[in-house]
Design a protein around this motif. Structure first.
Motif, PDB file in Angstrom:
ATOM      1  N   ILE A   1     119.344  47.005  89.241  1.00 22.83           N
ATOM      2  CA  ILE A   1     120.520  47.564  88.560  1.00 22.83           C
ATOM      3  C   ILE A   1     121.772  46.791  88.958  1.00 22.83           C
ATOM      4  O   ILE A   1     122.601  46.439  88.102  1.00 22.83           O
ATOM      5  CB  ILE A   1     120.673  49.062  88.886  1.00 22.83           C
ATOM      6  CG1 ILE A   1     119.529  49.859  88.260  1.00 22.83           C
ATOM      7  CG2 ILE A   1     122.018  49.600  88.390  1.00 22.83           C
ATOM      8  CD1 ILE A   1     119.463  51.297  88.724  1.00 22.83           C
TER       9      ILE A   1
ATOM     10  N   PHE B   1     124.370  44.540  86.534  1.00 23.90           N
ATOM     11  CA  PHE B   1     125.827  44.646  86.503  1.00 23.90           C
ATOM     12  C   PHE B   1     126.492  43.325  86.876  1.00 23.90           C
ATOM     13  O   PHE B   1     127.514  42.952  86.289  1.00 23.90           O
ATOM     14  CB  PHE B   1     126.302  45.750  87.450  1.00 23.90           C
ATOM     15  CG  PHE B   1     126.280  47.112  86.840  1.00 23.90           C
ATOM     16  CD1 PHE B   1     127.264  47.522  85.944  1.00 23.90           C
ATOM     17  CD2 PHE B   1     125.272  48.003  87.128  1.00 23.90           C
ATOM     18  CE1 PHE B   1     127.242  48.767  85.366  1.00 23.90           C
ATOM     19  CE2 PHE B   1     125.231  49.264  86.564  1.00 23.90           C
ATOM     20  CZ  PHE B   1     126.222  49.653  85.670  1.00 23.90           C
TER      21      PHE B   1
ATOM     22  N   CYS C   1     124.940  51.231  81.063  1.00 25.78           N
ATOM     23  CA  CYS C   1     125.090  52.144  82.207  1.00 25.78           C
ATOM     24  C   CYS C   1     124.256  53.413  82.084  1.00 25.78           C
ATOM     25  O   CYS C   1     123.627  53.845  83.054  1.00 25.78           O
ATOM     26  CB  CYS C   1     126.562  52.522  82.381  1.00 25.78           C
ATOM     27  SG  CYS C   1     127.659  51.119  82.662  1.00 25.78           S
ATOM     28  N   ARG C   2     124.274  54.025  80.901  1.00 27.90           N
ATOM     29  CA  ARG C   2     123.627  55.332  80.745  1.00 27.90           C
ATOM     30  C   ARG C   2     122.238  55.253  80.133  1.00 27.90           C
ATOM     31  O   ARG C   2     121.534  56.252  80.073  1.00 27.90           O
ATOM     32  CB  ARG C   2     124.523  56.244  79.903  1.00 27.90           C
ATOM     33  CG  ARG C   2     125.185  57.334  80.704  1.00 27.90           C
ATOM     34  CD  ARG C   2     126.252  56.816  81.640  1.00 27.90           C
ATOM     35  NE  ARG C   2     127.435  56.327  80.945  1.00 27.90           N
ATOM     36  CZ  ARG C   2     128.495  55.821  81.545  1.00 27.90           C
ATOM     37  NH1 ARG C   2     128.520  55.705  82.862  1.00 27.90           N
ATOM     38  NH2 ARG C   2     129.532  55.405  80.859  1.00 27.90           N
TER      39      ARG C   2
ATOM     40  N   CYS D   1     120.255  51.299  82.938  1.00 29.71           N
ATOM     41  CA  CYS D   1     120.236  51.501  84.395  1.00 29.71           C
ATOM     42  C   CYS D   1     119.617  52.838  84.785  1.00 29.71           C
ATOM     43  O   CYS D   1     118.887  52.919  85.777  1.00 29.71           O
ATOM     44  CB  CYS D   1     121.650  51.371  84.949  1.00 29.71           C
ATOM     45  SG  CYS D   1     122.289  49.685  84.788  1.00 29.71           S
ATOM     46  N   THR D   2     119.889  53.881  84.007  1.00 28.29           N
ATOM     47  CA  THR D   2     119.277  55.172  84.336  1.00 28.29           C
ATOM     48  C   THR D   2     117.776  55.174  84.031  1.00 28.29           C
ATOM     49  O   THR D   2     117.030  55.970  84.606  1.00 28.29           O
ATOM     50  CB  THR D   2     119.964  56.316  83.573  1.00 28.29           C
ATOM     51  OG1 THR D   2     119.917  56.054  82.169  1.00 28.29           O
ATOM     52  CG2 THR D   2     121.402  56.471  84.003  1.00 28.29           C
TER      53      THR D   2
ATOM     54  N   PRO E   1     124.147  54.388  89.006  1.00 24.29           N
ATOM     55  CA  PRO E   1     124.699  53.665  87.851  1.00 24.29           C
ATOM     56  C   PRO E   1     126.170  53.944  87.605  1.00 24.29           C
ATOM     57  O   PRO E   1     126.911  53.061  87.162  1.00 24.29           O
ATOM     58  CB  PRO E   1     123.836  54.140  86.672  1.00 24.29           C
ATOM     59  CG  PRO E   1     123.259  55.431  87.108  1.00 24.29           C
ATOM     60  CD  PRO E   1     123.094  55.336  88.589  1.00 24.29           C
ATOM     61  N   ASN E   2     126.611  55.172  87.900  1.00 25.58           N
ATOM     62  CA  ASN E   2     128.007  55.510  87.612  1.00 25.58           C
ATOM     63  C   ASN E   2     128.969  54.974  88.668  1.00 25.58           C
ATOM     64  O   ASN E   2     130.148  54.762  88.375  1.00 25.58           O
ATOM     65  CB  ASN E   2     128.146  57.020  87.438  1.00 25.58           C
ATOM     66  CG  ASN E   2     127.468  57.491  86.167  1.00 25.58           C
ATOM     67  OD1 ASN E   2     127.764  57.025  85.082  1.00 25.58           O
ATOM     68  ND2 ASN E   2     126.503  58.390  86.292  1.00 25.58           N
TER      69      ASN E   2
ATOM     70  N   GLN F   1     126.796  60.764  81.183  1.00 28.55           N
ATOM     71  CA  GLN F   1     125.359  60.774  81.434  1.00 28.55           C
ATOM     72  C   GLN F   1     124.789  62.178  81.255  1.00 28.55           C
ATOM     73  O   GLN F   1     123.699  62.351  80.684  1.00 28.55           O
ATOM     74  CB  GLN F   1     125.050  60.258  82.840  1.00 28.55           C
ATOM     75  CG  GLN F   1     123.555  60.111  83.102  1.00 28.55           C
ATOM     76  CD  GLN F   1     123.280  59.423  84.427  1.00 28.55           C
ATOM     77  OE1 GLN F   1     124.079  58.609  84.895  1.00 28.55           O
ATOM     78  NE2 GLN F   1     122.151  59.733  85.029  1.00 28.55           N
TER      79      GLN F   1
END
Length: 224
Positions: free
Chosen positions: A13, A17, A136-137, A140-141, A156-157, A198
């Motif tokens: 992850i 990024f 991100c949502r 990565c999740t 992720p956040n 999320q």
């Protein structure tokens, strides 16, 4: 990949990024230094130029989108929450689309540059909101979907909040004073906004609710 140890998935992850940032950051700083960076609120001054810049910026999300599409195949739409299938999902999407239309009408009335106002609608939905929410949502999740809620939301956040450190400075110098100010005033807010988006995705079962909400918020504040 989901069977890999947690720290390996977190490193992956982080790598996503880093690639996301490093593909954009040098170009944006260079464009600003050369005086060729076109602000989104001045899109009509050089529409082909800003469209080119924006498409260059989203190359990495596009590549990740394609890679996940190829990897997940028939499960892609479901795993990435891209389906709008329930009554209340559609109600939420339509309400947010109506809100975006209202914001567009407001900008068209209050701003002389109508072309830029229309371009900003596209910009905030697809260049900003969809790419950030997808990376991100969704992506990565996905690597953390079997983990406890705290880990699934925190990792992720946190990265989502940190990655805004450059554009919140207007692609300016990373001074110690600015970094402290960003952490104190913006990073915590961004973290909780990311967690809220999320939660909306998981509760509604579609990524389009947070995407449109994200776009509406940014679009409403576009000229501030």
């Amino acid at each position: 990949m989901l069977k890999r140890p947690l720290f390996v998935r977190i490193l992956l992850i982080l790598l996503i990024f880093m690639v996301y940032l490093l593909a954009d950051m040098p170009l944006l700083y260079l464009w600003k230094k050369n005086g060729t960076l076109i602000p989104s609120t001045q899109a009509s001054s050089d529409l082909p130029g800003i469209l080119f810049q924006n498409l260059i910026i989203v190359i990495v999300p596009i590549l990740i989108f394609v890679l996940f599409l190829l990897a997940l195949k028939n499960d892609f739409v479901e795993e990435m929450y891209l389906r709008i299938k329930g009554k209340w999902q559609w109600v939420g999407v339509l309400v947010l689309m109506a809100g975006l239309a209202g914001i567009l009408i407001y900008h068209l009335i209050t701003q002389e540059d109508k072309l830029t106002a229309i371009y900003l609608l596209f910009y905030y939905i697809f260049i900003i909101a969809f790419t950030e929410e997808f990376i991100c949502r969704d992506v990565c999740t996905y690597f953390l979907k079997n983990e406890k809620t705290f880990i699934r939301f925190f990792v992720p956040n946190l990265f989502f909040a940190v990655m805004h450190i450059f554009n919140y400075s207007g692609w300016g110098a990373m001074t110690g004073e600015y970094i402290i100010s960003f952490i104190r005033n913006d990073m915590i807010v961004l973290f909780f906004v990311g967690c809220m988006n999320q939660a909306l995705k998981e509760k509604t079962g579609t990524i389009w609710i947070p995407v449109l909400l994200h776009a509406a918020w940014d679009f409403a504040l576009a000229y501030n």
